[in-house]
Each structure stands twice: as C-alpha cells, then as structure tokens.
Scaffold this active site. Structure first.
Site, PDB file in Angstrom:
ATOM      1  N   ARG A  89      15.364   1.843   0.143  1.00 14.26           N
ATOM      2  CA  ARG A  89      15.282   0.290  -0.418  1.00 14.26           C
ATOM      3  C   ARG A  89      15.864   0.509  -1.945  1.00 14.26           C
ATOM      4  O   ARG A  89      15.247   1.079  -2.622  1.00 14.26           O
ATOM      5  CB  ARG A  89      13.780   0.017  -0.385  1.00 14.26           C
ATOM      6  N   ARG A 158       6.486  -2.007  -7.984  1.00  9.27           N
ATOM      7  CA  ARG A 158       7.723  -2.263  -7.289  1.00  9.27           C
ATOM      8  C   ARG A 158       8.885  -3.281  -7.585  1.00  9.27           C
ATOM      9  O   ARG A 158       8.516  -3.808  -8.755  1.00  9.27           O
ATOM     10  CB  ARG A 158       6.981  -2.958  -5.787  1.00  9.27           C
ATOM     11  N   LYS A 221       0.283   0.471  -4.289  1.00 10.18           N
ATOM     12  CA  LYS A 221       1.538  -0.358  -5.061  1.00 10.18           C
ATOM     13  C   LYS A 221       1.236  -1.504  -5.713  1.00 10.18           C
ATOM     14  O   LYS A 221      -0.136  -1.812  -5.605  1.00 10.18           O
ATOM     15  CB  LYS A 221       2.454  -0.868  -3.753  1.00 10.18           C
ATOM     16  N   LYS A 223       2.723  -5.146  -7.533  1.00  7.42           N
ATOM     17  CA  LYS A 223       3.832  -6.060  -7.542  1.00  7.42           C
ATOM     18  C   LYS A 223       3.932  -7.217  -8.483  1.00  7.42           C
ATOM     19  O   LYS A 223       2.702  -7.976  -8.694  1.00  7.42           O
ATOM     20  CB  LYS A 223       3.874  -6.773  -6.175  1.00  7.42           C
ATOM     21  N   CYS A 442       9.533 -10.419   9.163  1.00 10.44           N
ATOM     22  CA  CYS A 442       9.725  -9.036   8.725  1.00 10.44           C
ATOM     23  C   CYS A 442      10.302  -8.114   9.813  1.00 10.44           C
ATOM     24  O   CYS A 442      10.564  -8.305  10.676  1.00 10.44           O
ATOM     25  CB  CYS A 442       8.301  -8.298   8.648  1.00 10.44           C
ATOM     26  N   CYS A 448       9.920   0.076  11.856  1.00 13.49           N
ATOM     27  CA  CYS A 448       9.026   0.024  11.335  1.00 13.49           C
ATOM     28  C   CYS A 448       7.761   0.937  11.797  1.00 13.49           C
ATOM     29  O   CYS A 448       7.478   0.515  13.086  1.00 13.49           O
ATOM     30  CB  CYS A 448       8.296  -1.328  10.950  1.00 13.49           C
ATOM     31  N   CYS A 487       2.742  -6.846  12.321  1.00 13.69           N
ATOM     32  CA  CYS A 487       1.316  -6.155  12.279  1.00 13.69           C
ATOM     33  C   CYS A 487       0.796  -7.023  11.109  1.00 13.69           C
ATOM     34  O   CYS A 487       1.568  -7.953  10.258  1.00 13.69           O
ATOM     35  CB  CYS A 487       1.397  -4.863  11.803  1.00 13.69           C
ATOM     36  N   CYS A 491       4.163  -8.394   5.571  1.00 15.35           N
ATOM     37  CA  CYS A 491       5.498  -8.424   4.659  1.00 15.35           C
ATOM     38  C   CYS A 491       6.155  -9.340   4.536  1.00 15.35           C
ATOM     39  O   CYS A 491       7.118  -9.545   3.654  1.00 15.35           O
ATOM     40  CB  CYS A 491       6.256  -7.016   5.510  1.00 15.35           C
TER      41      CYS A 491
HETATM   42 FE1  SRM Z   1       6.164  -4.210   3.354  1.00  9.96          FE
HETATM   43  C1  SRM Z   1       4.614  -1.304   4.543  1.00  9.96           C
HETATM   44  C2  SRM Z   1       9.010  -3.526   5.135  1.00  9.96           C
HETATM   45  C3  SRM Z   1       7.430  -6.910   1.635  1.00  9.96           C
HETATM   46  C4  SRM Z   1       2.856  -5.636   2.555  1.00  9.96           C
HETATM   47  N1  SRM Z   1       6.615  -2.750   4.704  1.00  9.96           N
HETATM   48  C5  SRM Z   1       5.991  -1.834   4.809  1.00  9.96           C
HETATM   49  C6  SRM Z   1       6.753  -0.667   5.728  1.00  9.96           C
HETATM   50  C7  SRM Z   1       7.378   0.301   4.291  1.00  9.96           C
HETATM   51  C8  SRM Z   1       6.397   0.112   6.531  1.00  9.96           C
HETATM   52  C9  SRM Z   1       5.799   1.424   6.278  1.00  9.96           C
HETATM   53  O1  SRM Z   1       4.907   1.638   5.375  1.00  9.96           O
HETATM   54  O2  SRM Z   1       5.816   2.345   7.158  1.00  9.96           O
HETATM   55  C10 SRM Z   1       7.973  -1.697   6.371  1.00  9.96           C
HETATM   56  C11 SRM Z   1       9.198  -0.830   6.404  1.00  9.96           C
HETATM   57  C12 SRM Z   1       9.803  -1.636   7.605  1.00  9.96           C
HETATM   58  C13 SRM Z   1      11.356  -1.254   7.876  1.00  9.96           C
HETATM   59  O3  SRM Z   1      11.734  -0.529   8.836  1.00  9.96           O
HETATM   60  O4  SRM Z   1      12.024  -1.604   6.999  1.00  9.96           O
HETATM   61  C14 SRM Z   1       7.895  -2.651   5.289  1.00  9.96           C
HETATM   62  N2  SRM Z   1       7.769  -5.116   3.292  1.00  9.96           N
HETATM   63  C15 SRM Z   1       8.939  -4.934   4.142  1.00  9.96           C
HETATM   64  C16 SRM Z   1      10.026  -5.519   4.105  1.00  9.96           C
HETATM   65  C17 SRM Z   1      11.408  -5.012   4.212  1.00  9.96           C
HETATM   66  C18 SRM Z   1      10.013  -6.725   5.031  1.00  9.96           C
HETATM   67  C19 SRM Z   1      11.230  -7.521   5.256  1.00  9.96           C
HETATM   68  O5  SRM Z   1      11.580  -7.792   6.428  1.00  9.96           O
HETATM   69  O6  SRM Z   1      11.582  -8.012   4.200  1.00  9.96           O
HETATM   70  C20 SRM Z   1       9.748  -6.115   2.810  1.00  9.96           C
HETATM   71  C21 SRM Z   1      10.344  -5.355   1.531  1.00  9.96           C
HETATM   72  C22 SRM Z   1      10.150  -5.818   0.210  1.00  9.96           C
HETATM   73  C23 SRM Z   1      10.799  -4.988  -0.937  1.00  9.96           C
HETATM   74  O7  SRM Z   1      12.060  -5.208  -1.008  1.00  9.96           O
HETATM   75  O8  SRM Z   1      10.348  -4.598  -1.721  1.00  9.96           O
HETATM   76  C24 SRM Z   1       8.233  -5.834   2.497  1.00  9.96           C
HETATM   77  N3  SRM Z   1       5.458  -5.654   2.352  1.00  9.96           N
HETATM   78  C25 SRM Z   1       6.202  -6.770   1.673  1.00  9.96           C
HETATM   79  C26 SRM Z   1       5.248  -7.942   1.205  1.00  9.96           C
HETATM   80  C27 SRM Z   1       5.600  -9.334   0.789  1.00  9.96           C
HETATM   81  C28 SRM Z   1       6.079  -9.054  -0.763  1.00  9.96           C
HETATM   82  O9  SRM Z   1       5.631  -8.210  -1.610  1.00  9.96           O
HETATM   83  O10 SRM Z   1       6.060 -10.240  -1.372  1.00  9.96           O
HETATM   84  C29 SRM Z   1       4.070  -7.726   1.568  1.00  9.96           C
HETATM   85  C30 SRM Z   1       2.712  -8.417   1.272  1.00  9.96           C
HETATM   86  C31 SRM Z   1       2.396  -8.547  -0.051  1.00  9.96           C
HETATM   87  C32 SRM Z   1       1.364  -7.506  -0.485  1.00  9.96           C
HETATM   88  O11 SRM Z   1       1.994  -6.313  -0.782  1.00  9.96           O
HETATM   89  O12 SRM Z   1       0.148  -7.449  -0.315  1.00  9.96           O
HETATM   90  C33 SRM Z   1       3.999  -6.353   2.159  1.00  9.96           C
HETATM   91  N4  SRM Z   1       4.068  -3.635   3.477  1.00  9.96           N
HETATM   92  C34 SRM Z   1       3.030  -4.425   3.066  1.00  9.96           C
HETATM   93  C35 SRM Z   1       2.055  -3.579   3.367  1.00  9.96           C
HETATM   94  C36 SRM Z   1       0.411  -4.057   3.090  1.00  9.96           C
HETATM   95  C37 SRM Z   1       0.052  -3.527   1.689  1.00  9.96           C
HETATM   96  C38 SRM Z   1      -1.360  -3.928   1.557  1.00  9.96           C
HETATM   97  O13 SRM Z   1      -1.861  -3.432   0.273  1.00  9.96           O
HETATM   98  O14 SRM Z   1      -2.087  -4.667   2.286  1.00  9.96           O
HETATM   99  C39 SRM Z   1       2.295  -2.365   4.014  1.00  9.96           C
HETATM  100  C40 SRM Z   1       1.408  -1.237   4.204  1.00  9.96           C
HETATM  101  C41 SRM Z   1       1.075  -0.365   3.414  1.00  9.96           C
HETATM  102  O15 SRM Z   1       1.496  -0.426   2.248  1.00  9.96           O
HETATM  103  O16 SRM Z   1       0.248   0.526   3.801  1.00  9.96           O
HETATM  104  C42 SRM Z   1       3.744  -2.404   3.869  1.00  9.96           C
HETATM  105 FE1  SF4 Z   2       6.067  -3.409   9.465  1.00 12.91          FE
HETATM  106 FE2  SF4 Z   2       4.056  -4.611   9.590  1.00 12.91          FE
HETATM  107 FE3  SF4 Z   2       5.527  -4.890   7.485  1.00 12.91          FE
HETATM  108 FE4  SF4 Z   2       6.096  -5.831   9.680  1.00 12.91          FE
HETATM  109  S1  SF4 Z   2       4.532  -6.673   8.364  1.00 12.91           S
HETATM  110  S2  SF4 Z   2       7.548  -4.802   8.363  1.00 12.91           S
HETATM  111  S3  SF4 Z   2       5.353  -4.480  11.208  1.00 12.91           S
HETATM  112  S4  SF4 Z   2       4.378  -3.051   7.982  1.00 12.91           S
END
Ligand code: SRM
Ligand code: SF4
Length: 577
Positions: A89, A158, A221, A223, A442, A448, A487, A491
C-alpha cells in the site's frame, strides 16, 4: 480554560512493563525499530511466505502477506502451501500524484501486481499479488518516482487524508500542504525501510531513532484527515483525528478539531463499536502540527496496550471521557483550544464530471467502481488512464470514495484529455445510476485474509438488483449511499452509509439503514446474518414506503429513521442503540 493538571506525561517512559502488555508490544519493542528478521525472511526461497513475526513487522512497511483464498482449498487438497503473495500500500497524503508517478504505478501493477491497481478508501494505491521475490523491485520502482509504502499499515499514523475539492484551488493547496506536513511529521523515522527495501547501509543516528514513537510505536493504527466543508468526502467523523477547515471571507481561518472516530467492530463483541468523532475545539493553521503531535502523544501514552481489540483512540476517548482527553491534549499543547466554529456538510460523496477551478484549470472526476483500475472487455480503463497520464500536464487525485480526479488540466488541455476518454470508453464511467455512483465496497475476497463474504466482486451485481427496484418505484434518480464490506471491520466505512452491508459468512450479510447522507450519523442494524433475498425484500418494503411518504428533498437515510424502519431489529440486536 487553563490546561488540566491531570497530565501524567509518560512520553519519557516508553519502556512500559512489557510482560504485562499484549504480545505485539514485546514484538515491536524487540524488533530493533521494525527491522526484525524481515531481510532474512526475504532470502528464504523455499517458501513464498515469511514468519508470523515478520508479517506483523512488514505491516509497518506498508506490506501485508496474503494468500489467494479462491485457491486455498484446492491447494490444501494438493498438499501445497497456500498461494502466498503480498499487498503493498502506497503512502500518498491527500491522494495526490503526478502523471509520472501514475505511469510508474501502472508499470508496477502490470509487472508485479496482476495487471491491476486498486484505489483505496483512504486515497491511495494498493498493489496486490506481489510475490516475495518481487517485493524489493516493486518498492525500488516506487522509490524511482519518490513514492514509498512507509507506515501505510501498522501501529502508526496511516496515510493522511485530504478533501479533493477541485473547485477551490487555492484553499485545497493550503489544506493539502498541511495534510502533507502532518504526514511527514507523523511518519516513523527508523532507517529500517531504507535498509531492508533499498539495501542501504545502516546509518548511525544521534538520539532516539523514533522520537515520537519510541520502541513500541502506537497501541494501534491512528488515522488523520483534513476536510473542506461542505464536502465531507473524507468522512471526517470516521477519523481518529479530523481537521474541519473553517473559511472566513474566503480565507482559511483554521480548523475545528474532531477526535475519536473509527469504524471497526467485531460481531458478538458489544465492547467494540463504530464511533463518530466529537468536535472538541478550534485551532489556527499554525497550531495544526502541534495538535497532531499532542493528540498522537495522548493516544500513544494512554491507548490500551493490553487488549488490541480495544486499542483504538475511540475507546481511549470513551474510557477516559471526552473532557479528560481534551484537557490532556490542551495540557500537552500548553494552550486551550478555542471554541469550535459553525460549519455544514452536504454530502460525503464526490462531485463527478467536469469542474473548473478558480485558477482556470479544469478537473474531471471519474467513477472507478470500487476503486478497481483494470482492463475489462469493452472497458480498457487501465490502458485509457495510462494514455492520459502520458499527455496529462496536471495531477491525479484519488478520492476517499475510491474515485479518480484528472486534476489541474491547464487551459486548453481539456480537448486532448476528452478525446482519449472517448477512445478508451472512460466517458462512460460516470453513466451509472445515482445508487451505483454512490456505492463503495472494500476489497474482501480473494485477497483479504479477514473477509467472511464477498464485497468488491458482489456489490456491483447487488446494486443492479436494487436499481431494478428503484426503477419500479420511480426512484431511479435518487442518490442513496450504499457501502459493503466483507467483514465488520468497516474498510468502506459502511456504518455511515444510508444502506450498509457487512459480511458475516459466504453469501450472508448484516444490513444497516439510516446513516446520514453527509456521513454525520451512524446507521443501525436492521437484519442480521441474512442472504440476498431477505435483503432485497426488506429494501423493497422500505423503499416503497419512501416512494410514497417521503417529504420533499428528504434523504433515504433520514426517512428510514423518521418512519421508524430502524427502530426494530428483525434478528439479533442493534449494537449502537
Ligand atoms: Fe481496512 C484491515 C483493506 C480502509 C478498518 N483493511 C484491513 C486489511 C489490511 C486486512 C488485514 O488486516 O489483513 C485489508 C486488506 C485487504 C486487501 O486485500 O487489500 C484492508 N482498508 C482496506 C482498504 C484497501 C479497503 C478498500 O477497499 O479501499 C482501505 C485501505 C485504506 C488505506 O489506503 O489506508 C481500508 N480500513 C479502512 C477504513 C476506512 C478509513 O480508514 O477511512 C477502515 C475503518 C476506519 C477505522 O480504521 O476505524 C478500516 N481495516 C480496518 C480494520 C478495523 C480496525 C479497527 O480498529 O477496528 C481492519 C482490521 C484490523 O486492523 O485488525 C482492517
Ligand atoms: Fe477485508 Fe473486512 Fe476490510 Fe473488507 S472490511 S477489506 S473484508 S478487513
């Protein structure tokens, strides 16, 4: 207001009792500032993977180990190791890149990333399917165009977001510059990245290698985002720390400060929940970087380092109380925050199509469904964007809705860009229904590791079926936000969409209704763990009622609340009642 005396500055005491904290704290502390055994793991040619500890450390370098989940069962049957590859990323503050950078990303996507690029909900690029042996080449390729993947993942700050706002050029430039500075300030300073990925010699450093992060980095993380009302494109209420631009007489007066937003929750774990950020005050532009520092230090020192499930800032805010957090931030700043100023958001979507900036430059925002840049039959989007990058003299901006702005086209440049758009069918991208143009999914399967259900590969079809219902009801022109994730991690920020869907199991989702169109209100769960027929039945009921009884201009999310459609949870329970 005077700063509170309740401060216990633990910043000089980062050597906390590690044995009483979560195991990841020891891993970080003993990693030699994120070096660990990563370089060694890259040498091992027997496997396409790295050891568990290294997978965790590599996240801080913006790299995730994954495996192709479509092939998992078959490979298990054949007694082969999973089809491992890595997601990289890019760190791209505010989502802005040059045509040269686009061309390099395109080249790397074709060479190592399965012929595709993925635009993310935090305004950057992801390369998927990069094999271990190609990781260094991919990252060195990024370095050639001054890009890297530092801290795009991991327990650190991030990618910093910023409204794309093409029309207000001067204001955007000012706010974007602050977003970039915040990103620079918060980026880890360790030399590990250069040593591992560029194979540079370790350089001696005077003083601590990580003055802000110490040895254990953040608890989780963190943000940050900057938003320019009336657009709430970055979903500022979903950020740990958000800055809301306040403009007075056309001049940037400063920012309201919002803290404690976040989306992620875990099913069956009521102690986890999405939370909207609270606005706690106002700072002037020259106080922004100090505020970033102070807020991050508060979370660094008081975030939960025992239970990672409760380690986000939103829980620190709720556990300590908003007043306590505000006082702690002010104590570290050495001044009290001024009173928050009025502002208004009208939508959290993008303004698609052509817009002229006040500086005479033109911008075209293209809908890229779920951020997937790829060539498909009859839609050679990746090729078309490469051709545009070859002649484009401005910038590209990735939006927080996974879309793309071909930005800063100088006067007279539009016809050439438009001709290429026509040639490659890009002019058709914005012709979807309003529901589709306000949809976001997402990545989920197959890359993922946390996905429980499809998202990116399924939402386009589901939108088509909901569109058919909207057409029957005469609602085809109604913009409604719909977001899906595979899930509950959220995201695609589904908990602030008017229609939200989060995966529970293959083909099964929780359905949420009632989010605010401008991202100002959480939605509520109305169906739990159900398949498509139940989702469509319920949506048909509520949409039929909406078509009949809505007030002039009333948004679907607002109606769903007013008409009582989210009062009752059909199965399970609402987590955010
Ligand atoms: Fe996310 C984890 C993809 C934005 C909350 N996110 C992941 C992972 C890395 C899965 C993993 O941990 O193994 C995913 C990778 C999937 C893949 O194959 O690419 C993933 N997140 C994404 C992306 C690519 C979704 C998308 O379709 O665009 C976004 C990348 C953002 C970036 O460029 O940095 C993405 N993730 C977000 C957002 C939205 C935001 O930040 O505005 C969130 C919700 C906001 C937040 O953080 O609360 C988000 N991602 C999570 C979480 C839950 C975090 C939490 O504390 O609750 C996880 C799981 C974790 O961290 O344990 C996660
Ligand atoms: Fe993966 Fe869940 Fe984030 Fe979708 S919402 S990219 S399934 S961690």
């Amino acid at each position: 207001m005077t700063p509170s005396p309740n401060t216990t500055d633990r910043s000089r005491d980062l050597s906390q009792p590690l044995d009483r904290l979560g195991p990841d704290e020891t891993l970080k502390a003993e990693s030699d500032q994120l070096r660990g055994g990563i370089a060694l793991g890259l040498l091992d040619e027997i496997t396409g993977s790295v050891a568990t500890a290294e997978t965790k450390l590599m996240k801080f370098h913006g790299i995730y180990q994954q495996d192709d989940r479509d092939l998992r069962d078959e490979r298990r049957r054949q007694k082969l190791e999973p089809a491992f590859s890595f997601m990289a990323r890019v760190r791209l503050p505010g989502g802005v890149c040059s045509p040269g950078q686009w061309l390099k990303l395109d080249e790397l996507g074709r060479a190592y990333g399965g012929d595709t690029l993925r635009l993310t909900t935090r305004q950057t690029f992801q390369l998927h399917r990069v094999l271990k042996r190609n990781l260094r080449a991919a990252l060195q390729g990024l370095r050639d165009v001054l890009l890297d993947t530092k801290a795009a993942c991991g327990d650190d700050c991030r990618g910093v977001m910023c409204s794309v706002n093409p029309a207000l050029s001067a204001l955007h430039a000012e706010v974007f510059s602050l977003a970039r500075q915040a990103s620079e300030q918060a980026i880890p300073k360790t030399g590990a990245y250069r040593e591992i990925w560029y194979e540079e010699e370790r350089q001696p450093v005077e003083g601590p290698e990580e003055p802000l992060y110490g040895r254990t980095y953040m608890p989780r993380k963190f943000k940050i985002g900057f938003v320019i009302p009336p657009d709430n494109d970055i979903d500022v209420y979903a950020q740990d720390l958000g800055f809301i631009a306040i403009v007075s007489d056309g001049v940037l007066a400063g920012f309201n400060v919002a803290v404690g937003g976040g989306m992620g929750r875990t099913d069956q774990a009521p102690q986890t929940y999405p939370r909207l950020a609270d606005v706690i005050g106002f700072v002037t532009p020259d106080q922004v970087l100090a505020t970033v520092d102070a807020v991050m230090r508060v979370q660094r020192d008081y975030g939960d380092r025992v239970d990672r499930g409760r380690a986000r800032f939103k829980y620190t805010v709720d556990d300590k109380g908003l007043d306590w957090i505000k006082a702690e931030i002010e104590a570290r700043l050495g001044f009290a925050l001024a009173a928050a100023r009025p502002f208004d958001f009208s939508s959290n979507g993008d303004r698609l199509g052509w817009q002229a900036g006040e500086d005479g430059k033109e911008h075209c925002t293209l809908f890229i469904e779920n951020g997937r840049v790829i060539n498909r039959d009859g839609f050679p989007t990746m090729d078309g964007l490469r051709e545009i990058a070859r002649i484009h003299e401005g910038t590209f901006r990735i939006t927080p809705n996974q879309n793309l702005v071909i930005a800063d086209i100088p006067a007279g440049g539009r016809p050439r860009i438009e001709a290429l758009m026509m040639r490659y069918g890009l002019d058709r991208l914005n012709r979807g229904s309003p529901l589709r143009l306000n949809s976001m999914a997402c990545v989920a399967l197959p890359t993922c590791g946390l996905a429980m259900a499809e998202s990116e590969r399924y939402l386009p079809d589901l939108v088509g079926r909901i569109d058919a219902i909207l057409a029957e009801l005469g609602l085809s022109d109604e913009p409604i936000t719909i977001r899906m994730t595979g899930c509950p991690n959220g995201c695609a920020r589904p908990y602030i969409a008017e229609i939200g869907l989060t995966g529970r199991a293959p083909g099964k989702y929780n359905l949420y209704l009632g989010g605010g169109f401008a991202g100002q209100r959480l939605n509520k769960m109305v169906l739990e763990n159900v398949a498509e027929p139940a989702i469509l039945d319920l949506l048909r009921d509520v949409l039929t009622h909406y078509a009949k009884d809505r007030r002039p201009g009333e948004r679907f999310g607002d109606f769903a609340i007013r008409a009582g459609h989210v009062a009752e949870v059909r199965e399970g329970r609402a987590f955010n009642d």
